[in-house]
Design a protein around this motif. Structure first.
Motif, mmCIF file in Angstrom:
data_model
loop_
_atom_site.group_PDB
_atom_site.id
_atom_site.type_symbol
_atom_site.label_atom_id
_atom_site.label_comp_id
_atom_site.label_asym_id
_atom_site.label_seq_id
_atom_site.Cartn_x
_atom_site.Cartn_y
_atom_site.Cartn_z
ATOM 1 N N TYR A 154 32.725 58.655 58.605
ATOM 2 C CA TYR A 154 32.990 57.242 58.814
ATOM 3 C C TYR A 154 33.637 56.594 57.584
ATOM 4 O O TYR A 154 33.336 56.963 56.454
ATOM 5 C CB TYR A 154 31.675 56.522 59.132
ATOM 6 N N ALA A 155 34.502 55.599 57.843
ATOM 7 C CA ALA A 155 35.138 54.820 56.774
ATOM 8 C C ALA A 155 35.481 53.442 57.327
ATOM 9 O O ALA A 155 35.627 53.258 58.536
ATOM 10 C CB ALA A 155 36.397 55.510 56.275
ATOM 11 N N LEU A 156 35.624 52.478 56.433
ATOM 12 C CA LEU A 156 36.064 51.146 56.837
ATOM 13 C C LEU A 156 37.516 51.205 57.282
ATOM 14 O O LEU A 156 38.324 51.909 56.681
ATOM 15 C CB LEU A 156 35.945 50.162 55.668
ATOM 16 N N THR A 157 37.834 50.455 58.328
ATOM 17 C CA THR A 157 39.230 50.364 58.737
ATOM 18 C C THR A 157 39.968 49.473 57.733
ATOM 19 O O THR A 157 39.368 48.603 57.105
ATOM 20 C CB THR A 157 39.375 49.786 60.158
ATOM 21 N N ARG A 158 41.250 49.711 57.565
ATOM 22 C CA ARG A 158 42.059 48.958 56.610
ATOM 23 C C ARG A 158 43.164 48.158 57.294
ATOM 24 O O ARG A 158 43.869 47.404 56.642
ATOM 25 C CB ARG A 158 42.658 49.917 55.580
ATOM 26 N N ARG A 159 43.323 48.349 58.597
ATOM 27 C CA ARG A 159 44.339 47.626 59.358
ATOM 28 C C ARG A 159 43.729 47.109 60.638
ATOM 29 O O ARG A 159 42.845 47.763 61.178
ATOM 30 C CB ARG A 159 45.516 48.564 59.692
#
Length: 176
Positions: A154-159
């Protein structure tokens, strides 16, 4: 030890100004009808129920970051503080650097627990099936999603910029 007495005076003076401004704003708000106060609370994505005193107290608090208000108005998911989902977003934010590897669930859960942001324990209380990961679909679903998932990492979305998971996590971190 040498102290700068002028800096202490400036701090006291700035707090006095803030207190004076708050009192003035409170006096102005007390003049308004309850219907107007409720409208003002709704415009800030604040609870619009309660007594006139409750409404004024909410309006005197620091305003939420605009991204959270905008997402709420657009009926997009916004994690509440102090929730497990807010703790997850902030934990990822605090340990996220662009270009780094995505994180596993267990790592995120431990980091979220360490933030102390959630009122509920991330690993549950042993009395029910609920744990801090139970709301992950709210973070990975939606348009736009706040967290991306690739092979159970998992990772934070950037767009899109301005409404991505990274932006929401920053706003929640400011409020926490």
């Amino acid at each position: 030890q040498v102290t700068d007495d002028n800096s202490d005076d400036a701090f006291v003076e700035s707090n006095a100004v803030d207190d004076d401004e708050r009192r003035e704003k409170e006096i102005e708000l007390k003049k308004l009808p309850v219907a107007k106060l409720k409208e003002m609370c709704r415009d800030r994505d604040e609870k619009a129920s309660g007594s006139k005193t409750d409404l004024i107290a909410r309006l005197l608090e620091r305003r939420k970051p605009e991204i959270l208000i905008t997402r709420a108005r657009q009926k997009q998911y916004v994690p509440k503080l102090p929730s497990c989902n807010a703790a997850i977003l902030i934990a990822i934010l605090l340990h996220d650097e662009e270009g780094t590897k995505m994180m596993k669930k267990e790592t995120i859960m431990n980091l979220a627990e360490e933030t102390g942001i959630s009122r509920d324990p991330m690993f549950g209380n042993g009395k029910s099936w609920y744990d801090g990961w139970s709301g992950i679909k709210d973070l990975t679903g939606g348009d736009p999603p706040l967290i991306s998932v690739v092979k159970k990492k998992y990772a934070l979305t950037r767009r899109p910029a301005g409404s991505a998971g990274l932006d929401v996590a920053r706003a929640l971190h400011i409020m926490a």
